[in-house]
Write an enzyme that holds these catalytic residues in place. Sequence first.
Site, PDB file in Angstrom:
ATOM      1  N   GLU A   1       0.848  -1.202   0.000  1.00 21.02           N
ATOM      2  CA  GLU A   1       0.000   0.000   0.000  1.00 21.02           C
ATOM      3  C   GLU A   1       0.880   1.248   0.000  1.00 21.02           C
ATOM      4  O   GLU A   1       0.609   2.210   0.720  1.00 21.02           O
ATOM      5  CB  GLU A   1      -0.909   0.010   1.233  1.00 21.02           C
ATOM      6  CG  GLU A   1      -1.745  -1.265   1.395  1.00 21.02           C
ATOM      7  CD  GLU A   1      -2.683  -1.248   2.591  1.00 21.02           C
ATOM      8  OE1 GLU A   1      -2.247  -0.833   3.668  1.00 21.02           O
ATOM      9  OE2 GLU A   1      -3.851  -1.627   2.422  1.00 21.02           O
TER      10      GLU A   1
ATOM     11  N   CYS B   1     -10.453   0.323   7.795  1.00 20.21           N
ATOM     12  CA  CYS B   1      -9.892   1.638   8.124  1.00 20.21           C
ATOM     13  C   CYS B   1     -10.557   2.755   7.331  1.00 20.21           C
ATOM     14  O   CYS B   1     -10.730   3.866   7.834  1.00 20.21           O
ATOM     15  CB  CYS B   1      -8.387   1.646   7.876  1.00 20.21           C
ATOM     16  SG  CYS B   1      -7.886   1.040   6.257  1.00 20.21           S
TER      17      CYS B   1
END
Lengths: 678, 678
Positions: B333, B425
């Site tokens: 990521e 998240c």
Amino acid sequence: MSPSPQPSSPQPSSPQPSSPSTGPVRLGPEAYAALRPTARATIADGFWAERRRVNAEVSIAQGPARLAKAGNLANLRRAADGETGGYQGWAPFQDSDVHKWLEAAAWQLGDPATGREAAAELTDHITEITALLARAQQDSGYLNSYYQVAKPEVPHFSEPLWGHELYTAGHLIQAAVALRRTTGRSELLDTAVRFADHIADTFGPEGSGRPVDGVDGHPEVETALVELARETGVDRYTDLARYFVDRRGGALPATGGKGTDRPGYSQDHAALREATAVTGHAVRQLYLLAGAADIAAETGDEGLRTAVERLWAEMAARQTYLTGGVGAHHADEGFGQPYELPNDRSYCETCAAIASVHFSWRMALLTGEARYSDLVERTLYNGVLCGVSLSGDRYLYDNPLHVRDGHADQEGVTPRRVPWFDCACCPPNVMRMLASLPHYLAATTADGTELQVHQYASGTVAARLPGGGGEVALEVRTNYPWGDRVEFTVTGAGDGPWTLALRVPHWSEDGWSVWLPSRNAPYSYADGWLRLTRTWEVGEVVVLMLDMKPRLTLADPRVDAARGCVAIERGPLVHCVEGVDLPPLPDGAGLDDLVVDTRARPRDAERPDLLGGVTAVTATARVRPRPAADGAGGWWPYRPVTDGVPGPAGEPITVTAIPYYAWANREDGPMRVWLPVI
Amino acid sequence: MSPSPQPSSPQPSSPQPSSPSTGPVRLGPEAYAALRPTARATIADGFWAERRRVNAEVSIAQGPARLAKAGNLANLRRAADGETGGYQGWAPFQDSDVHKWLEAAAWQLGDPATGREAAAELTDHITEITALLARAQQDSGYLNSYYQVAKPEVPHFSEPLWGHELYTAGHLIQAAVALRRTTGRSELLDTAVRFADHIADTFGPEGSGRPVDGVDGHPEVETALVELARETGVDRYTDLARYFVDRRGGALPATGGKGTDRPGYSQDHAALREATAVTGHAVRQLYLLAGAADIAAETGDEGLRTAVERLWAEMAARQTYLTGGVGAHHADEGFGQPYELPNDRSYCETCAAIASVHFSWRMALLTGEARYSDLVERTLYNGVLCGVSLSGDRYLYDNPLHVRDGHADQEGVTPRRVPWFDCACCPPNVMRMLASLPHYLAATTADGTELQVHQYASGTVAARLPGGGGEVALEVRTNYPWGDRVEFTVTGAGDGPWTLALRVPHWSEDGWSVWLPSRNAPYSYADGWLRLTRTWEVGEVVVLMLDMKPRLTLADPRVDAARGCVAIERGPLVHCVEGVDLPPLPDGAGLDDLVVDTRARPRDAERPDLLGGVTAVTATARVRPRPAADGAGGWWPYRPVTDGVPGPAGEPITVTAIPYYAWANREDGPMRVWLPVI
């Protein structure tokens, strides 16, 4: 250019080649396949001979020490001693590194070029490890040090998705088959058969029960079982392989991941017979397809044959890099979307390129079509060979086609060659690929009338042609891939007419010629095959001339990553520009600021001094001035199209492009395969 | 276009806005920053009002049920009851979803538009969860259900790399500060302070000892501690935050990975003060930089200030997508190499865009430079807003700029909006971003003479200007970003001269105008700021006209992924073409076969019927014939450059480009932001 018949100039005959055993793919006379892998080839000198020398003397020779250091052998010793705990490494498939090294050593032993001393050393290691594996095998036939040492409490085959138990078994079987074929030794085959029988008893149509619903997350056992059937003549193993292929497509539990399931990672999203695209983890996908091609060849299963033809075409046309590398995604080491082939993060795992060669070669045998060996050649010279350093002792796992200026600040984005990996699948895979390379060079047709040369290397090719000619043999002399000339001298003429078929690589389709053994010798050309049928005489010569002019290559416009770019190729070699070869550029410009002038012809540059001796290619480029960025202070790299694109300016610069396989053997720096033209 | 003063047309005054408390960034009068976030803005109607209505009525309202279903609240109940085992979810940071929802709810409560019933419902949930958190907190002050329930045997803070204990604490602190600021309630702040004191006692320069050498793998606590210091006046927390920042750069153990270490993933590869590029996990990097900017603002630390300015510039110029999205790599990521911005796998995590807004806003406050709010605007409208569906109940985690024709066969490559994630998240991050949005609209200068409007939305802006004007207020009326006109009416004139500063977005730098309140009103323009200084009267009007013509945008040529392409933008909105909006194309052509004609001007297309009402843009394109592939049978997608590229042919086609934030709200299909021109 049309083929131009030329008078022959007879050459002295050379001795018959020694006869290596049948290689990694054995097909019986009854197989449902166009070709038979029964030709026997040797590689005597030249390009591949040197790479294979390094493979034998460095890579394979260092293997036992690497396996000892990484703990693979200790794991097996603990299993043999019945100890639990203390497993070294995180991978449940650590044993497979050992098996793949054994397979590499076995193929190497089958090579007549292996010296006596090296052969003795290899044999000692093989004997020791084979005995260790036999000791570690459980009474049931089961053998896997991870589950025996690290997870003794877990029922066997109960963690199909990540356990790799069948995968690891598959590599054991492959090693055993190789060792039997090249040395006649059967100890390892006995171990493999016991394990295979245990698997067949556990799973499969005739199994006594299935402890789990899933199939192994990582294909490999399928092709291994077919090879075992070929070696032992026991059809049960082929049936089991077909059963494993047909179990896929819904059998595995979903693996989850950010709210989505992804059974496609392990090719369990659809029945292979119905799949429309290669998907998921590239090595898994291609090992599965290789196994399916094997089954189609052995059983005549038309559904599988149609599927593997469709999926190969899909892979080649929409999912393959110019290098033959496959697998666009770092995440999942997997295939991307169609035409999604990013250069800066091309994953192109070395193992995936090897798996592609395995698959393509089986397709070549199944169909007899030249394009499959075209892709084998491209992948061997580029996507596979880049995976090992010229020195043979350092490896790349992923193989990008672009490393950027300024990458040095970014951790982990520049692959650097390392001696070994925690997940060491690639190094022994390169070893077994190079050690088995001669087996991919030639084949015969199923009707026994034709000897086909698929790949060109100096050495010998021989075969028995029961449909015509009987025992025939050739000597091959070439400086390929540097030189454009491949010379075949008949050293065994046989006893009747037979056909010599030479593959014309697709990049040379419009620029080849042939020197015939006599002015009126008939020949034909179709679909990549040049065929000469005659009653041959010893000493007759055929010379195939290929088009080795450097060429600029474009990608399909749907390959977005190559839009506005060209690549440089020469023969089967893809080239790249490395920063270390650039002259000093003005104004701090770097490799990514260069624009190639396609009006200037690229030229050969023989460089015996460079990278062990290569023919490099030079091209002409100019520096593209960096555009003014947008926004006050020029902070934003996007700007209105009305501002236009600054064209390249300044003096033309000569850039040197080296063969891609040789990149990353000098200092760290930027590299590009695709070079901008705008 | 030059600014063109125009006579004003006075408007009726409107009531004073209510006074929301200071938002997520509070700076005292003594701070080392150019601006103060003390202006009070409300959003009454228009674009953001509608998005925020959906955020409140759907996203935030559904939050407690989502958290209950995903087990987050059950985890906390088990912790509160002292039970171990039975932790739900895999993430050690499950609690942070709760904290982020609490923060979102807190900001929402501070919004005067929140209806009484909704406020009562939110308050009930907040009261319940706050009490639960207090119950779950240990006597030491420690609070983390993962370590309390799932890993009670593990010493606290002993797994810094993946434990996320400080990260989760940071989100608790942020929620507590928000709740205190908007409601005055201090129960959660008491819990947060106890935890922060425990952390300070454990770590840091005045800590009683450090149980581990590492720092938390995921930054977040840094900016939270600074906010806590601002809220409580206790400098110790700022000192601790600075200590955590300065600990980075060698403190963490290497994490390994295929034979290479990668401390850069967690920004532990180099001291932040010396880092030359954003690197590693994008959210981690940007939360860390936001914290460093906070510390620089509070302490005047010049080394940190220089670093955050340098790293922001690096990110904006070389690592940011047109959408403001950041993080090119799915693997990790993370940030990629410079200019590595692939469109088909742009990770562009929704959370990373939010983190970028947090960082840029702090930079705007620190420096007063308009470009930081330029990037805030771009990122909010594109890179953040794409993360939630128009309906408010489905989310994207990663946000590509290209989905290909034929992607449907590929598992997992098309992001589809889902109601929640295993790693959730992003959803509550979107909620807190939109709920706190008014705080990013305006600021005052440190000298108290100037009211700055950074973002344009219909509503009110008010501030106290101690350096001139005193209490001042504006009403803002606009149909932005659809309309080009933003009208400011003075509703509180203050008691002396003061400056109204309006940000001119960088894309409108050459095409804006202003209607002044009187013909001779003085104004200045520099570096993105239009400033009008005068003694204002109630009812005076300023109208800012921005350039809303659709525009075609080019990328820096080093952005390889956009070579030979343009993007369509209009105002702050990046547009994209979705397959569902294409007319039927000849010969099975798809979106990836279209070539845009840049000679034809793109045009506005008001579409009240589409996607809740948008101004789309139409452009002209032609279909590019698919080239003949190379090789016999056309199996290979690369071919000699001498064959040329087929140009687009056939009739021109009108394609409709919708705002990128609204993509993936209809049927699945291909999508492109960057459109080929060759």
